[in-house]
Scaffold this motif. Structure first.
Motif, short mmCIF file in Angstrom:
data_model
loop_
_atom_site.label_atom_id
_atom_site.label_comp_id
_atom_site.label_asym_id
_atom_site.label_seq_id
_atom_site.Cartn_x
_atom_site.Cartn_y
_atom_site.Cartn_z
N ILE A 102 11.43 -0.56 -3.33
CA ILE A 102 11.73 -1.06 -4.44
C ILE A 102 11.30 0.95 -4.83
N ARG A 122 11.69 3.88 -8.04
CA ARG A 122 12.17 4.21 -9.86
C ARG A 122 13.66 4.38 -9.99
N MET A 182 8.55 3.20 -3.44
CA MET A 182 7.59 2.96 -3.69
C MET A 182 7.01 2.00 -2.43
N HIS A 234 3.19 7.03 -9.46
CA HIS A 234 3.95 6.31 -9.37
C HIS A 234 4.32 4.89 -9.27
N ALA A 235 2.81 4.22 -8.21
CA ALA A 235 2.64 3.00 -7.98
C ALA A 235 0.91 2.75 -7.36
N SER A 236 0.51 1.95 -8.21
CA SER A 236 -0.76 1.95 -7.67
C SER A 236 -0.74 0.95 -6.35
N GLU A 266 -2.36 -1.41 -5.31
CA GLU A 266 -2.09 -3.36 -5.53
C GLU A 266 -0.67 -3.86 -6.08
N TYR A 267 -0.23 -2.43 -5.97
CA TYR A 267 1.33 -2.69 -6.69
C TYR A 267 2.03 -2.77 -4.86
N GLU A 293 0.77 -5.34 -3.21
CA GLU A 293 1.47 -7.03 -3.41
C GLU A 293 3.20 -7.19 -3.18
N VAL A 294 3.62 -6.13 -3.77
CA VAL A 294 5.66 -6.16 -3.84
C VAL A 294 5.77 -5.67 -2.18
N VAL A 347 6.51 -9.16 -1.25
CA VAL A 347 7.51 -9.78 -1.45
C VAL A 347 8.73 -9.47 -0.99
N LEU A 348 8.86 -7.70 -0.35
CA LEU A 348 10.30 -7.91 0.04
C LEU A 348 10.11 -8.29 1.86
N ARG A 404 11.04 -11.48 1.06
CA ARG A 404 12.82 -11.62 0.69
C ARG A 404 14.14 -10.43 1.88
#
Lengths: 289, 770
Positions: free
Chosen positions: A187, A189, A196, A263-265, A267-268, A271-272, A275-276, A279
């Motif tokens: 992911i 921007r 990120m 661009h991202a914390s 936490e982001y 978490e992501v 997710v990845l 995925r």
């Protein structure tokens, strides 16, 4: 945005490159594709006294498969070539899949695999793929040639096992089993920006259909590309499926060590990242089932 | 109107494109003058610091350095950069001088200048400049500025550059009577025009002639000339502002900046031409930022959602100084908050706060982008609260044709006559709803397919155009048949040359290939109003029309002389004057030009005109719709489809209008998702390169349908034009913000702050356990 003065040399052999670097002292730098170093020079963040250009050294280029089916990629091989090369698409499809995520075509036309590894941006794609594939990084320095496992190569942000005078000569990827499943997702921007967060994943199955070996690595998740061994451990011995992928993702969270930037914390990214993981494992599984 | 208009209304290929596409445009950096030196600027690394001492000794010693100077070395009173627009009382305390003297107030403020034989040497010398700074606390937020604990300008005694209240009707009474009220805080992200070509100037200053020639000018050359002449104590005629091709303006380029003074000073010091090209790192701190407002908005409606009133506080972050654009951004945000709706009562407290950041100025749709975001987001909240469809809510409140023209009241101090002209706002929205298939969407909002949540958002806007001073045009026919237009308008790449040629070709009934257009430079035209506020087509276009009409009359006069007959029997058509005699005699423009020339040098076949709209503005209006798909787990928003309608009165060149709409919209998507000047609490800009300041790229485009409506021609000019340069950008954040909210309606996520980023969306979703 103009660099300070520097000397420039274009040797045609590894040995003469090393000799030039030695001769011009600690502020001399090797020049690969120049896609990171030259902007840093223009911003006067880097001010090497001399650039030893590796672009003319034929021995640093090339892609080949050896007798043990290992993939050898010369350090000065362009990213665009990695993206388009049919041998790589066959011999390491994960690398082939990750390559288009690297910046933009114009940058891939010039940037090199060795340059990316030596620069060691923790959000860059190639270091993550090299790490997850357990590739070997071949170096040449004042004490001659040596080899470093990728697990030992990345030390910190922009910091590697390269010592003064070392150059990367080649990256050697272990043989890729024909039944291996893989995926790469990130992911960013915008298309072409640094990730990120990104995940590279592969696994092999045994005859019983259980996962016999697995690799998970994250980029943009710490000071170096990270191997997600907790997630890998969860997978081993299990039959692939959404439930185990989710469990691997949860386990992987403890291996992620992200920081925050504009661009991202953290936490982001954490978490992501989870997710990845889920995925990419799913995409890897669906690729061949 | 002439009988046939083969050019107006057609997508004539741009006359400029050959040179642009073949790399033969002449931009400022293409210009190289004999003996020219270059200049580079040492800029403040601190947001706020006192300057104790500046040592240029080492810099001056670098071989190839010609000179270096700081404020103390300049042997003239340092002028203040003037206010051109919205010059509210109080701003005079916060004007910028071209170079910092005792204090710096933002990262990027000029402190010293090096003049050298090339840019490399100049930057080497910059590295050797030693400045003893005593850092001060930085003011980086409007709340902090309002508190006033740290003063950016001590002499002013406050950080509030000015503050006023505007309105109409009795807003407090409307809120007392209302069945429904809601209050929200909205913020729009500081970002800017960031044109592809950075700024640049070349000065040739000869004090003896005297002559100050400044290449690289654009936008408002005659205003700038007047002020540069005053600053350097020269007669205006001794100052020449020369336009080059320009790679994008968007409001930021062509205003007076510190460099417009520093480059001439440098040239005067060394007696040689001096070039300065802004590099990208400079550009991101030295060129005006924009959009940075905080808006506390309240709305009062009936239980059927009919708006009774709005109240607001708009706080504009002005940066460290008030520059030429004065209070445009926040004042226009306030003025456009009620938008195209019936809002009988409105009150707005408008505050202009000075901080330790780059000064702000206008950027395409200044204030409108911000106001539309706040109001249209609020309307969707009202619709949800009152269980009314968002489109229905808007249709209930949009002004009807019978409501127009509508005098909006003095919503900007001193602007007492602002009046929305005729139009049909519901028609523009209804056509948008049809195009986007809105009726099918009511039940699909928030639908999740493969983890992606879908939403459609709409927004309405109204947008003023073509304000400002009169514009001029002169048309001359040469004896070889070439027709030359000269206009005081500038071109910043938008196709001005083509548009002017189209109008001229139609009104003179000639082939467009005969026409050349010269614009802007003070050496080419005696005066001009300039290029801003979507005004070229309306203002310069009508000046060209009037000049062409006058030239027709002049042709008939000349023909009458030539034929020794009475003018009343003569007719201008098909590019010639015709006599209804037995021989059907004809005199072409070429023949008439030659005849005029033969009569003496003052007898050219030429005509001048100036178009003055006498303060009567034409308003474009329309609606936007965004269809988004959100990857709920990652917060990544994809705009799949975008549709907009914009009533522009009449399209001069539909392809160029389309380009304006799409370009504006894409720039708006940047402002909605990407563009963001991020400062830390020390006032350091964290987005100082294109690695971190993100612009939309060609890979980020949705499927776009931009529909230019031509149903309501402007009453204020016979060709019916309204401005078409900003309708594409002004409602993007509004429509996208609404679409994102609808897509995530299961989670009641509200978008009140820009930009919309994956990180922010995930944070909001995490907070509700999603």
């Amino acid at each position: 945005m103009k660099p300070p003065k520097f000397d420039y040399f274009a040797p045609d052999s590894i040995e003469s490159a090393l000799a030039l670097l030695t001769e011009h002292g600690e502020d001399a730098r090797y020049l690969g594709g120049g896609q990171s170093l030259v902007p840093m020079m223009n911003l006067r963040v880097a001010a090497p006294s001399a650039l030893i250009d590796l672009n003319g050294i034929a021995a640093l280029r090339g892609i080949r498969i050896d007798e043990e089916d290992r993939l050898h990629i010369g350090a000065m091989t362009r990213t665009r070539q990695i993206e388009l090369d049919a041998t790589i698409a066959r011999a390491n499809p994960l690398l082939h899949e990750a390559a288009p995520h690297i910046a933009h075509i114009q940058i891939r036309n010039r940037g090199t695999i060795g340059g990316s590894l030596a620069h060691a941006d923790p959000a860059a794609e190639l270091p993550g793929v090299v790490l997850v594939c357990d590739a070997e990084i071949k170096l040449f320095g004042p004490d001659g040639a040596r080899s470093v496992a990728t697990g030992d190569f990345f030390k910190n942000i922009f910091s590697t096992a390269l010592q003064d005078g070392d150059m990367i000569t080649e990256i050697v990827f272990p043989a890729w089993p024909s039944t291996r499943r893989w995926a790469f997702q990130e992911i960013s921007r915008r298309e072409g920006d640094f990730a990120m967060i990104g995940i590279a994943a592969w696994f092999d199955l045994d005859d019983a259909g259980r996962i016999s070996a697995a690799g998970l690595a994250a980029i943009g998740a710490g000071d170096t590309p990270l191997r997600l061994s907790s997630g890998e451990t969860v997978l081993i011995g299990q039959a692939p499926g959404e439930k185990i992928f989710a469990e691997a993702a949860r386990a992987s969270l403890s291996d992620l060590q992200p920081g925050s930037d504009i661009h991202a914390s953290a936490e982001y990214r954490r978490e992501v990242g989870g997710v990845l993981v889920e995925r990419t494992l799913k995409a890897a599984w669906e690729r061949s089932s | 109107m002439s009988a046939s208009t083969p050019y107006i209304g057609r997508s004539v290929k741009r006359l400029e494109d050959r040179r642009f596409l073949t790399g033969t445009g002449r931009y400022i950096d293409d210009i190289k003058l004999p003996d020219m030196a270059v200049m580079a600027i040492y800029r403040s690394p601190h947001a706020h610091a006192r300057i104790n001492a500046i040592d240029l000794t080492a810099a001056k010693a670098v071989p190839g350095v010609i000179d270096a100077f700081c404020a103390a070395d300049i042997d003239m009173d340092l002028p203040e950069i003037p206010l051109r627009l919205a010059p509210f009382d109080g701003f005079e305390r916060f004007l910028q001088r071209p170079i910092a003297d005792d204090k710096v107030r933002y990262v990027g403020e000029p402190v010293a200048v090096v003049i050298a034989s090339d840019r490399y040497i100049a930057e080497d010398a910059l590295d050797l400049i030693e400045v003893d700074f005593a850092p001060l606390p930085a003011v980086t937020q409007v709340d902090q500025a309002a508190a006033g604990d740290t003063l950016v300008h001590e002499d002013a005694g406050e950080n509030m550059a000015t503050r006023y209240t505007v309105g109409r009707g009795d807003a407090d009474d409307a809120f007392r009577r209302a069945a429904y009220t809601r209050r929200e805080r909205f913020t729009t992200n500081r970002h800017g025009a960031v044109p592809m070509e950075t700024r640049g100037l070349i000065a040739e200053f000869n004090p003896d002639t005297p002559l100050l020639r400044l290449h690289g000018a654009t936008k408002v050359n005659f205003f700038n000339r007047r002020h540069l002449a005053a600053a350097f104590d020269l007669p205006e005629a001794a100052v020449e502002l020369i336009e080059t091709d320009v790679g994008g303006g968007f409001g930021a380029r062509g205003e007076l900046y510190p460099e417009d003074y520093l480059v001439p000073i440098a040239s005067r010091r060394i007696g040689r031409p001096v070039k300065w090209i802004e590099d990208r790192r400079e550009n991101l701190t030295a060129t005006n930022h924009s959009r940075d407002i905080v808006c506390d908005l309240e709305i009062a409606t009936t239980d059927e959602g009919r708006i009774l009133g709005m109240r607001a506080t708009v706080q504009g972050d002005m940066g460290a100084y008030i520059r030429t654009n004065g209070g445009v951004v926040a004042s226009k945000a306030a003025q456009f908050l009620p938008g195209p709706y019936r809002v009988p009562a409105f009150s707005c407290d408008v505050q202009f706060l000075v901080t330790n950041k780059t000064p702000v100025g206008t950027f395409r749709g200044p204030g409108r982008f911000e106001a539309n975001f706040c109001r249209e987001r609020m309307l969707d909240m009202v619709a949800a609260d009152l269980n009314i469809d968002p489109a229905e809510l808007r249709l209930r409140n949009l002004m009807e044709p019978a409501d127009l023209p509508y005098r909006i009241g003095e919503l900007v101090p001193g602007d007492v006559n602002a009046t929305f002209d005729r139009g049909n706002y519901p028609s523009a929205l209804n056509q948008l709803l049809d195009e986007v298939g809105y009726a099918d969407w009511k039940d699909r909002q928030g639908t999740i397919i493969d983890g992606r949540a879908y939403g459609l958002g709409i927004a309405c806007f109204i947008e003023s155009s073509a304000a400002g001073p009169p514009e001029t045009a002169r048309i001359t026919v040469a004896a070889d048949g070439a027709i030359e237009i000269r206009t005081g308008a500038s071109s910043v790449g938008q196709g001005t040359e083509t548009g002017m040629a189209q109008i001229c070709a139609d009104y003179l009934s000639v082939d467009i290939d005969r026409i050349g257009v010269l614009h802007g430079s003070t050496t080419l035209v005696p005066t001009g109003g300039g290029t801003f506020h979507s005004r070229n087509t309306v203002m310069a276009g009508n000046a060209v029309r009037m000049a062409a009409e006058t030239l027709q009359a002049r042709s008939i006069e000349l023909a009458a002389l030539r034929w020794n007959t009475d003018a009343s029997g003569l007719e201008y058509r098909d590019g010639a004057v015709h006599q209804n005699d037995a021989a059907a005699s004809v005199l072409s423009l070429v023949e008439l030009a030659a005849f005029a020339q033969s009569r003496g040098t003052d007898e050219a076949l030429a005509a001048d005109a100036a178009f003055d709209n006498e303060g009567k503005l034409s308003y474009s209006y329309g609606a936007h719709a965004a269809l988004v798909a959100i990857d709920v787990a990652t917060g990544v928003v994809e705009v799949e489809k975008y549709v907009l309608t914009e009533e522009i009165g009449r399209a001069l060149n539909p392809a160029m209008v389309q380009g304006q709409a799409i370009g504006g919209l894409v720039q708006g998507l940047g402002g909605t998702f990407l563009d963001h000047m991020v400062y830390d609490e020390d006032g350091q800009l964290l987005t100082g390169s294109f690695a971190d300041y993100l612009l939309p790229t060609s890979t980020d485009l949705p499927d776009i349908t931009a529909i230019a409506l031509e149903e309501s021609p402007s009453e204020f000019n016979p060709m019916g034009f309204k401005g078409a340069g900003e309708g594409g950008i002004v409602a993007v954040a509004a429509a996208v913000g609404n679409a994102v909210t609808h897509a995530l309606n299961a989670h009641n996520i509200q978008i009140n702050d820009l930009p919309i980023t994956p990180d922010r969306l995930r944070a909001a979703l995490r907070a509700v356990g999603a």
